[in-house]
Motif scaffolding. Structure first.
Motif, mmCIF file in Angstrom:
data_model
loop_
_atom_site.group_PDB
_atom_site.id
_atom_site.type_symbol
_atom_site.label_atom_id
_atom_site.label_comp_id
_atom_site.label_asym_id
_atom_site.label_seq_id
_atom_site.Cartn_x
_atom_site.Cartn_y
_atom_site.Cartn_z
ATOM 1 N N THR A 147 67.728 44.740 41.402
ATOM 2 C CA THR A 147 68.669 45.507 40.583
ATOM 3 C C THR A 147 68.666 46.973 40.965
ATOM 4 O O THR A 147 69.711 47.608 41.071
ATOM 5 N N GLN A 148 67.463 47.516 41.204
ATOM 6 C CA GLN A 148 67.410 48.922 41.572
ATOM 7 C C GLN A 148 67.974 49.143 42.962
ATOM 8 O O GLN A 148 68.546 50.179 43.247
ATOM 9 N N LEU A 149 67.786 48.153 43.840
ATOM 10 C CA LEU A 149 68.192 48.336 45.226
ATOM 11 C C LEU A 149 69.701 48.320 45.367
ATOM 12 O O LEU A 149 70.305 49.217 45.933
ATOM 13 N N ASN A 150 70.334 47.272 44.863
ATOM 14 C CA ASN A 150 71.797 47.304 44.944
ATOM 15 C C ASN A 150 72.453 46.712 43.710
ATOM 16 O O ASN A 150 73.554 46.198 43.778
ATOM 17 N N GLY A 151 71.765 46.774 42.586
ATOM 18 C CA GLY A 151 72.370 46.285 41.351
ATOM 19 C C GLY A 151 73.186 47.331 40.626
ATOM 20 O O GLY A 151 73.840 47.046 39.656
ATOM 21 N N VAL A 152 73.135 48.550 41.106
ATOM 22 C CA VAL A 152 73.946 49.598 40.471
ATOM 23 C C VAL A 152 75.254 49.761 41.237
ATOM 24 O O VAL A 152 76.333 49.693 40.686
ATOM 25 N N ALA A 153 75.121 49.956 42.545
ATOM 26 C CA ALA A 153 76.329 50.118 43.358
ATOM 27 C C ALA A 153 76.004 49.584 44.746
ATOM 28 O O ALA A 153 74.871 49.651 45.180
ATOM 29 N N PRO A 154 76.964 49.053 45.450
ATOM 30 C CA PRO A 154 76.665 48.511 46.776
ATOM 31 C C PRO A 154 76.509 49.648 47.786
ATOM 32 O O PRO A 154 77.130 50.689 47.650
ATOM 33 N N SER A 155 75.670 49.434 48.786
ATOM 34 C CA SER A 155 75.550 50.393 49.875
ATOM 35 C C SER A 155 76.047 49.737 51.140
ATOM 36 O O SER A 155 75.927 48.539 51.308
ATOM 37 N N GLN A 156 76.541 50.555 52.045
ATOM 38 C CA GLN A 156 77.098 49.981 53.260
ATOM 39 C C GLN A 156 75.996 49.341 54.103
ATOM 40 O O GLN A 156 76.183 48.287 54.671
ATOM 41 N N THR A 157 74.862 50.007 54.204
ATOM 42 C CA THR A 157 73.777 49.443 54.998
ATOM 43 C C THR A 157 72.492 49.478 54.192
ATOM 44 O O THR A 157 72.398 50.178 53.202
ATOM 45 N N PHE A 158 71.498 48.752 54.656
ATOM 46 C CA PHE A 158 70.238 48.658 53.937
ATOM 47 C C PHE A 158 69.563 50.007 53.790
ATOM 48 O O PHE A 158 69.057 50.363 52.719
ATOM 49 N N ASP A 159 69.545 50.817 54.835
ATOM 50 C CA ASP A 159 68.813 52.079 54.719
ATOM 51 C C ASP A 159 69.498 53.026 53.731
ATOM 52 O O ASP A 159 68.834 53.790 53.043
ATOM 53 N N GLN A 160 70.817 52.932 53.615
ATOM 54 C CA GLN A 160 71.494 53.761 52.626
ATOM 55 C C GLN A 160 71.127 53.327 51.213
ATOM 56 O O GLN A 160 71.151 54.134 50.288
ATOM 57 N N ALA A 161 70.766 52.048 51.049
ATOM 58 C CA ALA A 161 70.407 51.565 49.720
ATOM 59 C C ALA A 161 69.095 52.173 49.235
ATOM 60 O O ALA A 161 68.792 52.144 48.056
ATOM 61 N N LEU A 162 68.290 52.710 50.161
ATOM 62 C CA LEU A 162 66.999 53.293 49.764
ATOM 63 C C LEU A 162 67.134 54.736 49.312
ATOM 64 O O LEU A 162 66.218 55.275 48.691
ATOM 65 N N ASN A 163 68.244 55.370 49.619
ATOM 66 C CA ASN A 163 68.343 56.807 49.461
ATOM 67 C C ASN A 163 68.217 57.256 48.020
ATOM 68 O O ASN A 163 68.916 56.774 47.140
ATOM 69 N N GLY A 164 67.304 58.190 47.773
ATOM 70 C CA GLY A 164 67.157 58.755 46.442
ATOM 71 C C GLY A 164 66.344 57.915 45.494
ATOM 72 O O GLY A 164 66.190 58.281 44.333
ATOM 73 N N LYS A 165 65.800 56.791 45.953
ATOM 74 C CA LYS A 165 65.143 55.889 45.005
ATOM 75 C C LYS A 165 63.637 55.853 45.111
ATOM 76 O O LYS A 165 62.981 55.213 44.311
ATOM 77 N N ILE A 166 63.070 56.507 46.104
ATOM 78 C CA ILE A 166 61.642 56.328 46.369
ATOM 79 C C ILE A 166 60.891 57.620 46.133
ATOM 80 O O ILE A 166 61.163 58.633 46.790
ATOM 81 N N ASN B 78 61.163 61.634 51.647
ATOM 82 C CA ASN B 78 62.235 62.568 51.969
ATOM 83 C C ASN B 78 63.216 61.800 52.842
ATOM 84 O O ASN B 78 62.949 61.562 54.019
ATOM 85 N N ILE B 79 64.299 61.308 52.233
ATOM 86 C CA ILE B 79 65.262 60.475 52.954
ATOM 87 C C ILE B 79 66.509 61.294 53.185
ATOM 88 O O ILE B 79 67.039 61.916 52.276
ATOM 89 N N ASN B 80 66.969 61.304 54.414
ATOM 90 C CA ASN B 80 68.074 62.170 54.789
ATOM 91 C C ASN B 80 69.061 61.359 55.610
ATOM 92 O O ASN B 80 68.706 60.788 56.634
#
Lengths: 988, 435
Positions: A130-149, A153-155
Motif C-alpha cells: 500500500t505504501q509503495l504504490n497503493g497511493v498513486a502509481p509510479s512509472q517505474t519501480f525506483d520512482q515508487a521509492l522516492n520520498g518514502k524511506i 537521499n533519493i534524487n
C-alpha cells in the motif's frame, strides 16, 4: 564445472533428510477473528516443534490434528502473534490483536534467518504494497521509492520517461565507487547498471570525441521491475545490517519480496489505471520587442536590424510562439493494466500476474512502455521440504528524448536556450522544417525526427528451497538454498536522420548499442535453532555465497547514412567501441543469534569475502557484525501495562566493503595508429594492482518505544558510518606518462539521526487515522585525505564545483565568491528531511492517503538559468535590477552575465522543497460473501501536483551526470512531470 | 545428534570443494601493460613501435605554436583561446603559468611517448621468439625516440629542467638541468647507437621513415639527432663526426629526412598544425618581421603567403603561415636542410670558414639567393647562419631555441609595449621540485 559441483552438493544434502516419528494426536477445529468479529483468512496455525500446520480459510476456520500437550501459534501479517497452550478442547476461538507497532513483524536479518521487529538490533525500514504504490502509481519501480524511506537521499536524475534515480542511504558511500544499494528480488541479486546509448557522439557533452559520457542520461536497470507485483520491501541501510551480504552491500541492501499465492479459493484481480501526465513547471520565455530583438546581435548593427525586422514581421503575422510550452506542453496519456491470479491449497500456492503499462511523455515522441509477466509458485514437497520459484519476464521500451548538457547545440534544452519567440520553427506545407538561425538545431525538427530508444528484454528467475532435516524437541536444523539469475538484453537505438539541421556534416547518424548482461547468484546455508532452555534459544547459521556477473556492451556509430536507413552498414563511416566486465564474488559467512528470555537478542556474525575486482583476487577480506537488542518491557524490567507498552534499546555494528571500479587495477593500453599500421600506446590512466576495496564500518544505536498500548510509537536511531580507503582518481606528475591514477586516498565519515513517530490518533468504528512522521539528517566529513585536493565532478570554480577536502563535508560546493576568491558556497546534503504518510479511513469504505515530503536546505548547481542568460532568452532577462557596484539599474540577464568569472553565488542555489508527492482517495464497495465480485475499489490520485520550492529551474531533483557521487548539477534536463490517475480494481 | 554432525561435516567438505577455485579475470577491454611485459610476441612489440611513432604527433601543433609564438615566428589567433597571444607573448602583466594547457598538454604527450619507449625497452628482453639482433633493433629505436622526446621537453623548460629517469612511476628520478640534461640526452642517443649497430629491423615504420627504415637508416637518424644535440651542447667537433655518420649529404635533397606523417584512416590523425589560408576565426599568421627582414628574392617568402589583414588585441599581420599545406602534410622530425646548417654552424665555430661558406651557399642557391658575400669573420658568419636557420626552418620549432642558445632573446621584436620575451616555460604544476 562449477555448476556441476553445486548441483551435486544440493542433491546430496536433500538426500540426507531423515524423517520424524509422530506422536498421539487429536483433531481440533477453530475460528480466528480479528478484534472486530470479522473472520481472518490466511492465518498461519502452527504447532510448536512439529512440522504440521495449516492456514485458515475465508471463514476464518481451520482444522488440524494436534498432539497432546502442544502449543499452538497463530500468526498473520499486521497482527500480534498469539500463543495458545492447547487445553484439550476441540473447538477454539482466537481473537487476533492488531500489531500497530508491527512488533511481531518478521524481518530478515541474515541471508537465511529472520527475526521479529521487537527483537531487532537495527532500524530496518519496511514498505508494504500500500505504501509503495497503493497511493498513486509510479512509472517505474525506483520512482515508487522516492520520498518514502527514512535515512535515504533519493534524487530523480531526470524527468525522462523510463526513470533514472539515485538512491543513497545515510550519505555518500563513495566518491568514485558504487554509491547505490544492492537490490535483491526474491533472493536474486539484480543488476542496476546504467548503460549509455552513445549520445555523446552527437552532443559532445564530454570533450574528447568519445562515444559515451556520464552525461548521456541513461536509465538504471532497476527501473524495469514492476512495482505492482511487490508485496513488501525491507531496507538495510548500512553495514551494521548488511554486512552479511558482503562485497556489494556498502551502499545498503533493498530486499524485495513479490506477492506469493494465498491459500483458498483462487482469486482473480483486475486493476486499471488511466492517467494524464503534464509538465510540473515551465520557466517561461522572454517577451521580445523589436529593440530587444536587435540586441540579440550583440552590437553588430546590420544583423541587429535583420533581427528587428524578423520580429516585426512575425508580430504582424501573429507568429510569436512560446516554444518552451510547445515542446514541453504535451499532455501524455497513461494507462496501466494488471491482471493477477492467486490461489492454492495448503501444499501449493501460486501467484500469476500479467501487466502492461503505456505512458506517453510530455515531449512528443517520448514515452515508456512496460510489459511484465510473473509466475510465483510455492510448494511443500513434504512436511519438511518447501520449495519456491519466482519467474519474471519483463519487456520495457523507453523513448527518452534528447536533453542535458551538450557542446553542439542539439539537445532540446540547449537549443531552446538561444531561440527567441519570434523565429519560425514550424514546418511548411510540405513538411520541411526551416533551419534555426539562432542555434545549431531546430528543436521542433529534432524532436519530430530523432529517436533515442532503450529496449529491454529481461528474465529474472529465482529458486528457494528450505529443507528441515533434523527436528527434535530442542533443535531444528534446516538447509536453506536460494539463488537465481538475472539476464537482460538491452538494445539502444539512436537515430538522427540526415535531414536534421545539425547533421549537415555527418549526413545522418545512427548509434546502435547492444548489451547482454547475466548475473547469477547462489546462497547455500545451514541453519540450526537450538532451544537450550525456556530462556535461551540459539540460532546458528553458516553458509557460502557466490555471485557471477558477465556484461558485454557493443556500441556502433555510423555516419553518412543512406537516406531513411538506420542499419549501421547502410553508412559511409563506422566507428565502434566494446566494453566488457566480468566478476565473481565468493563469500563464507557464520552467524550466531542468541535469544535470551525472548527479550534480549544478541547477534554475532562474520563474513569472509573475496572478489575478482580487488587487486588481489584470491585474498579473503573479513567483515564482522554484531548486534544487541534489549526489550525492557518483554523482559519484565518494565511493566508492559504501564506507561510504555514496549521499550527497546538496541545497538549494532558491522563492516562491509565496496569493490573497486572494474578495471582500476589495470593500466590499459590505448589504440594509436599511423600509416595504416595499428599501434598501442600507454593509456592515460594508471591502474593500481594493489588496489584495495573501500571498507565501511557502521555503528548504530537506538531505541524504540510505544505508548498507549501501541497507539503511539517512537523510533530513534543514531548512526556513524566510517568509510576507509575510498578511491580517488588523482593527477600524478606528468613525467610518469599518465594523467590520472587510482589511489585509496583517504577516509570519510557520515553521521546522522533518524526519528520516527507513528500514531493512531483516532480509532473509532467510523474513522481511523494512521499517521507516520519521519525526520532524518546526515552530515558527512572527509576525515583523511592523502592526495592533493582539486575541484571535480562539475565544471570548475567559475560555475560551482564539488571538492573533496580534508575536514570538510564530502558534498560541499566551492566556487568563486567575488572578492573572497574561492569559498564554500553550499552543500548538496540537505539540512534535514522530513516526511509524513497518512491514511484516513472513513467507515471502512473511504480511504484518503497522502505522502508529504520536505527537504530542507541542500544546494544544486543550477546552470539552466545560465544557459538561458547566455542565449538571452530567460524570462526575466529584461527586468531591471540595481547593480550593487555601480548603483545603476541594468537588465537582470546582463547583470548575471557580468557576474560570471567573478562570483558563482548565483549558480549554487538552494534546492529545498516541500512536495505533496502522492495523494489518493479510494472508495471500496462493500460486497456480500456470495457475490461474484469479492472486492471493488475506485480511486483517484495525484502525483507531484503540489511542489513548493524557491528553486528557479524545472525541478530541484536533477542530475546531469546521472547516478553517482556528483548529483544535483542542473543543465537543461528533461522537465519533471506531475500526473493524475483514475483507478479501478476488481477482485473476483 | 550423530546425523547432524555427519551432515554438517559432509556439507562443509562439499563447500570447500566449490569455494577452492577462484578465477581472476584479466582486463577484457584491451591489453594492459602487463600483457606486453610478460612474454610479448613480435606483434606486441610492433604494436608498441607503431604506438610510439603515432604518439609522437600528439600535441605537436600546440608545441609549434608555443615555441613559434615566443620565438616571434607567428601569432595564433583563436576566439575561444586568448592565452596564445596574452600569456605566450607576455602581454602586460600576463605570465606563463604552470597549470595551463601550453605546457601541461605538451609535456604530458611527450612523456607519454617516453613511457611507451620505456615499456618497449623493458618488454623486448622478455620476448622469447624474437632474435637478438631484432631485439637490439627495437631497443635502439626506443632509445632514439625517447631521447628526441626528452629534448622537446627540454626545449620548452630549459633551465627549469626535465626528468630523465621515469621508467618506474613510483620512483621517479630527480630533475636534471641545463648541460647535465643535454649530456644525459646525448648518452641515451649513444645507447641507441650501440643497440642499433649490427641490429636488424623487422618492425613496420610509416612512410615518414621511407628510405631510412632499416637498421642502417635508423642509425643515421640517431646520429642526425646526436648532431643536433651536439650543437646545443656546443660540442662542435663531435657534431661533425656525428654528421658524418648520419644521412647528411651536402648535395642531397633538402627535404630528405624523417617525418611524422598524417592520414584520415581509422584511428589515425590529421596534421594539427594545418590551418587553411585566408581563414577568419582560427588563424595562424606570420610575425610581420618575417617579411620585413627577408632578403628580396629569397624564395622562402612562400612560407608566409599574403592574406587580408588579420588583427587581434593590438597585433596585425597580412601573411598566413603556410608551411604545412594540407591536413595530411608531413611534419619534419629532422631533415637534411637542418643537417647542412649544422655542418655550417660547427665549421664556423671551429673556424673552418671556407667549409662553412660552401654549406651556406648551398642553402642560399636552393632558395634563389646569390652566394654569400659578407665578411669572413665568426660573428658575421654566425649572423648569416642564424638568418638561414630562421628562414629555412621557419615554423619547424627552431627559432626560439637558436636565439636562446646564442643569448639573443633581447633581439626579438616586441610587437606591443608591455610584451615580454620569455626564456623558458615553468614546469607543469604536477611536477614536484627536487628536494
Amino acid at each position: 564445472m562449477r555448476k556441476f559441483k553445486f548441483i551435486t552438493a544440493f542433491l546430496i544434502c536433500i538426500a540426507c533428510i531423515p524423517f520424524v516419528s509422530k506422536a498421539q494426536v487429536k483433531p481440533v477445529t477453530g475460528t480466528v477473528l480479528d478484534g472486530k468479529n470479522h473472520p481472518v483468512s490466511g492465518v498461519s496455525v502452527l504447532i510448536v516443534g512439529q512440522p504440521q500446520g495449516t492456514i485458515t480459510d475465508e471463514a476464518g476456520k481451520f482444522k488440524l490434528n494436534v498432539p497432546e500437550n502442544s502449543t499452538l501459534v497463530f500468526s498473520y501479517a499486521g497482527y500480534r502473534n498469539q500463543t495458545l497452550k492447547w487445553n484439550g478442547s476441540s473447538d477454539l476461538k482466537i481473537d487476533l490483536i492488531e500489531d500497530i507497532a508491527r512488533l511481531d513483524e518478521v524481518v530478515v536479518t541474515g541471508l537465511s534467518t529472520s527475526i521479529k521487529r521487537r527483537n531487532l538490533a537495527n532500524s530496518v525500514v519496511t514498505l508494504n504494497a500500500t505504501q509503495l504504490n497503493g497511493v498513486a502509481p509510479s512509472q517505474t519501480f525506483d520512482q515508487a521509492l522516492n520520498g518514502k524511506i527514512i535515512g535515504a537521499n533519493i534524487n530523480a536524475n531526470t524527468g525522462s520517461p523510463g526513470g533514472g534515480l539515485s538512491v543513497k542511504f545515510r550519505g555518500v558511500t563513495s566518491v568514485y565507487g558504487n554509491t547505490q544499494p544492492l537490490y535483491v528480488l526474491d533472493g536474486v541479486f539484480v543488476d542496476n547498471t546504467s548503460t549509455s546509448a552513445g549520445l555523446n557522439f552527437v552532443t559532445g557533452a564530454a570533450a574528447g570525441g568519445s562515444l559515451v559520457s556520464t552525461q548521456d542520461n541513461p536509465s538504471g536497470r532497476i527501473s524495469d521491475i514492476n512495482a505492482e507485483d511487490i508485496a513488501n520491501i525491507e531496507i538495510l541501510k548500512g553495514a551494521s545490517a548488511a554486512a552479511i551480504y558482503g562485497s556489494r552491500a556498502a551502499g545498503g541492501v533493498v530486499i524485495i519480496t513479490t506477492k506469493r499465492g494465498r491459500v483458498g479459493k483462487t482469486q482473480v484481480t483486475f486493476s486499471q489505471d488511466l492517467g494524464m501526465i503534464q509538465v510540473s513547471k515551465l520557466l517561461g520565455v522572454r517577451q521580445f520587442t523589436a529593440a530587444t530583438a536587435a540586441s540579440l546581435a550583440r552590437g553588430d548593427t546590420a544583423t541587429g536590424a535583420k533581427f528587428a525586422l524578423m520580429f516585426t514581421n512575425a508580430q504582424s503575422k501573429g507568429e510569436i510562439y512560446d516554444y518552451e510550452k510547445e515542446i514541453y506542453g504535451n499532455t501524455g496519456f497513461a494507462r496501466n493494466t494488471l491482471v493477477s491470479v492467486s490461489g492454492g491449497n495448503d501444499r501449493t500456492t501460486f501467484y500469476l500476474s500479467a501487466g502492461t503499462k503505456d505512458e506517453a511523455g510530455i515531449v512528443k515522441n517520448t514515452g515508456y512502455r512496460n510489459t511484465s509477466l510473473r509466475f510465483n509458485v510455492d510448494h511443500h514437497i513434504s512436511d519438511n521440504v518447501k520449495i519456491g520459484i519466482s519467474t519474471n519476464y519483463l519487456n520495457t521500451s523507453a523513448n527518452r528524448g534528447l536533453q542535458g548538457n551538450d557542446n553542439t547545440g542539439v539537445t532540446l534544452g540547449i537549443a531552446l536556450s538561444s531561440t527567441p519567440d519570434f523565429v519560425q520553427l514550424h514546418p511548411d506545407a510540405n513538411g520541411v522544417y526551416p533551419n534555426n538561425p539562432f542555434a545549431a538545431s531546430n528543436p521542433l525538427q529534432t524532436l519530430a525526427l530523432m529517436q533515442n530508444h532503450e529496449g529491454v528484454n529481461r528474465f529474472i528467475s529465482g529458486l528457494g528451497l528450505e529443507a528441515v532435516f533434523q527436528r527434535s524437541e530442542k533443535s531444528v536444523t534446516k538447509f536453506v538454498a536460494g539463488g537465481g539469475f538475472d539476464f537482460y538484453s538491452l538494445q539502444t537505438n539512436v537515430l538522427f536522420p540526415g535531414t536534421l539541421q545539425f547533421q549537415n556534416v555527418n549526413n545522418g547518424t545512427s548509434i546502435q548499442g547492444s548489451t547482454n548482461n547475466l548475473n547469477i547468484n547462489a546462497i547455500l546455508s545451514l541453519v540450526n535453532s537450538y532451544t537450550v532452555s525456556r530462556n535461551l534459544i540459539l540460532t546458528s547459521s553458516a553458509g557460502f555465497t557466490q555471485e557471477d556477473g558477465n556484461y558485454n556492451n557493443i556500441l556502433n556509430a555510423a555516419t553518412h547514412l543512406i537516406a531513411g536507413q538506420s542499419n549501421i552498414d547502410q553508412a559511409g563511416a563506422l566507428t565502434g567501441t566494446q566494453f566488457r566486465t566480468q566478476f565473481q564474488n565468493q563469500g563464507i559467512y557464520i552467524q550466531e543469534e542468541a535469544s535470551i528470555i525472548d527479550a534480549v537478542t544478541a547477534t554475532v556474525g562474520v563474513r569472509f569475502d573475496r572478489s575478482t575486482n580487488n587487486g588481489d583476487a584470491t585474498k579473503f577480506y573479513t567483515y564482522p557484525k554484531a548486534g544487541l537488542s534489549w526489550n525492557l518491557t518483554h523482559s519484565g524490567l518494565m511493566d508492559p501495562n504501564g506507561l510504555f507498552s514496549n521499550f527497546q534499546l538496541r545497538a549494532a555494528y558491522g563492516e562491509a566493503n565496496n569493490t573497486p571500479a572494474y578495471g582500476s587495477k589495470f593500466t590499459s593500453m590505448a589504440v594509436s595508429n599511423i600509416g595504416g599500421y595499428t599501434g598501442a600506446i600507454i593509456g592515460l590512466q594508471k591502474g593500481n594492482p594493489d588496489i584495495e576495496p573501500e571498507r565501511q564500518s557502521e555503528f548504530e544505536a537506538g531505541t524504540d518505544f510505544s505508548l498507549f498500548a501501541g497507539k503511539l510509537n517512537f523510533t530513534l536511531t543514531y548512526y556513524k558510518k566510517n568509510i576507509y580507503n575510498f578511491l580517488m582518481l588523482v593527477n600524478p606528475p606528468a613525467s610518469a606518462g599518465y594523467t590520472s591514477q587510482w589511489f585509496n586516498a583517504g577516509d570519510l565519515q557520515n553521521q546522522g539521526v533518524e526519528m520516527s513517530v507513528n500514531a493512531r490518533p483516532v480509532t473509532t468504528s467510523n474513522f481511523v487515522w494512521n499517521t507516520t512522521f519521519n525526520f532524518w539528517l546526515n552530515r558527512s566529513k572527509v576525515t583523511r585525505l592523502t592526495t592533493p585536493s582539486t575541484p571535480q565532478g562539475s565544471f570548475g570554480y567559475v560555475l560551482g564545483s564539488y571538492q573533496i577536502q580534508q575536514g570538510q563535508s564530502a558534498t560541499q560546493l566551492l566556487g568563486l565568491d567575488g572578492q573572497n576568491g574561492v569559498a564554500k558556497l553550499g552543500d548538496a546534503e540537505p539540512i534535514f528531511q522530513m516526511n509524513t504518510y497518512n491514511e484516513l479511513t472513513f467507515q471502512n469504505k473511504w480511504s484518503l492517503r497522502f505522502l508529504l515530503h520536505w527537504k530542507n536546505g541542500g544546494q544544486n548547481v543550477n546552470l539552466t538559468a545560465l544557459q538561458n542568460d547566455f542565449g538571452q532568452t530567460s524570462a526575466n532577462f529584461d527586468q531591471l535590477i540595481i547593480n550593487p557596484q555601480t548603483q545603476q539599474p541594468m537588465p537582470q540577464g546582463v547583470y548575471r552575465i557580468t557576474q560570471v568569472g567573478y562570483s558563482a553565488q548565483q549558480f549554487v542555489e538552494n534546492s529545498g522543497y516541500l512536495k505533496l508527492r502522492e495523494i489518493g482517495l479510494y472508495y471500496s464497495f462493500s460486497t456480500s460473501a456470495n457475490s461474484v465480485i469479492k472486492a471493488l475499489q475506485l480511486g483517484v490520485s495525484m502525483t507531484n501536483f503540489f511542489v513548493w520550492t524557491k528553486y528557479s529551474s524545472y525541478d530541484p531533483e536533477v542530475s546531469n551526470f546521472g547516478t553517482g557521487f556528483n548529483t544535483n548539477i542542473d543543465v537543461d534536463p528533461y522537465p519533471a512531470t506531475k500526473r493524475a490517475d483514475f483507478h479501478i480494481s476488481v477482485t473476483f | 545428534m550423530k546425523k547432524i554432525i555427519i551432515n554438517t561435516i559432509f556439507y562443509f567438505l562439499l563447500s570447500g570443494l566449490v569455494v577452492s577455485c577462484q578465477k581472476d579475470y584479466g582486463n577484457l577491454n584491451g591489453p594492459t601493460e602487463e600483457n606486453f611485459l610478460t612474454n610479448p610476441t613480435a606483434d606486441n612489440l610492433n604494436n608498441l613501435v607503431t604506438g610510439t611513432e603515432s604518439g609522437m604527433r600528439n600535441n605537436m601543433g600546440l608545441y609549434l605554436d608555443d615555441v613559434g609564438t615566443i620565438g616571434r615566428e607567428n601569432y595564433r589567433f583563436s576566439p575561444s583561446e586568448p592565452r596564445y597571444i596574452t600569456d605566450l607573448l607576455g602581454a602586460d602583466s600576463s605570465e606563463l603559468t604552470n597549470s595551463n594547457f601550453y605546457i601541461v598538454n605538451t609535456w604530458a604527450s611527450r612523456y607519454r611517448v617516453v613511457k611507451n619507449c620505456n615499456l618497449l625497452i623493458e618488454a623486448t628482453p622478455n620476448a622469447k621468439l624474437v632474435s637478438p639482433t631484432d631485439k637490439a633493433g627495437y631497443i635502439g629505436f626506443a632509445q632514439t625516440i625517447k631521447a628526441y622526446q626528452l629534448l622537446l621537453c627540454l626545449n620548452q623548460t630549459d633551465t627549469n629542467g626535465i626528468r630523465l629517469d621515469v621508467a618506474n612511476p613510483n620512483a621517479l628520478g630527480l630533475l636534471s638541468f641545463d648541460d647535465n640534461a643535454l649530456d644525459s640526452i646525448q648518452e641515451i642517443l649513444d645507447l641507441g647507437k650501440i643497440s642499433l649497430t649490427g641490429s636488424t629491423v623487422s618492425f613496420p615504420l610509416s612512410s615518414g621513415f621511407s628510405g631510412l627504415n632499416d637498421a642502417a637508416g635508423l642509425l643515421q637518424f640517431n646520429r642526425a639527432l646526436a648532431a643536433r644535440v651536439d650543437v646545443y651542447r656546443k660540442d662542435w667537433a663531435n657534431a661533425l663526426v656525428d654528421l658524418g655518420q648520419s644521412f647528411y649529404g651536402l648535395n642531397n635533397d633538402l627535404y630528405e629526412g624523417i617525418y611524422s606523417v598524417f592520414g584520415t584512416g581509422s584511428g589515425d590523425q590529421v596534421n594539427p598544425a594545418f590551418i587553411p589560408q585566408k581563414q577568419t576565426g582560427e588563424v595562424r599568421v606570420a610575425n610581420p618581421s618575417y617579411a620585413q627582414d627577408i632578403i628580396p628574392g629569397d624564395d622562402r617568402i612562400s612560407k608566409a603567403t599574403l592574406r587580408p589583414n588579420a588583427t587581434s588585441q593590438g597585433l596585425n599581420s597580412d601573411r598566413d603561415v603556410w608551411v604545412y599545406t594540407s591536413n595530411t602534410a608531413p611534419m619534419p622530425i629532422i631533415r637534411n636542410e637542418e643537417l647542412i646548417l649544422i655542418y655550417a654552424e660547427a665549421n664556423i665555430q671551429l673556424n673552418n670558414f671556407s667549409e662553412a661558406v660552401t654549406a651556406l651557399n648551398k642553402i642560399r642557391s636552393e632558395h634563389n639567393l646569390p652566394d654569400y658575400s659578407g665578411a669572413l669573420t665568426q660573428p658575421a658568419l654566425i649572423n648569416e647562419m642564424l638568418y638561414e636557420r630562421r628562414y629555412s626552418l621557419f615554423f619547424e620549432g627552431h627559432r626560439w631555441v637558436d636565439v636562446r642558445r646564442y643569448h639573443l632573446l633581447n633581439t626579438l621584436p616586441l610587437d606591443r609595449p608591455g610584451d615580454n620575451v620569455w626564456g623558458e616555460f615553468p614546469l607543469p604544476v604536477s611536477e614536484p621540485a627536487n628536494p
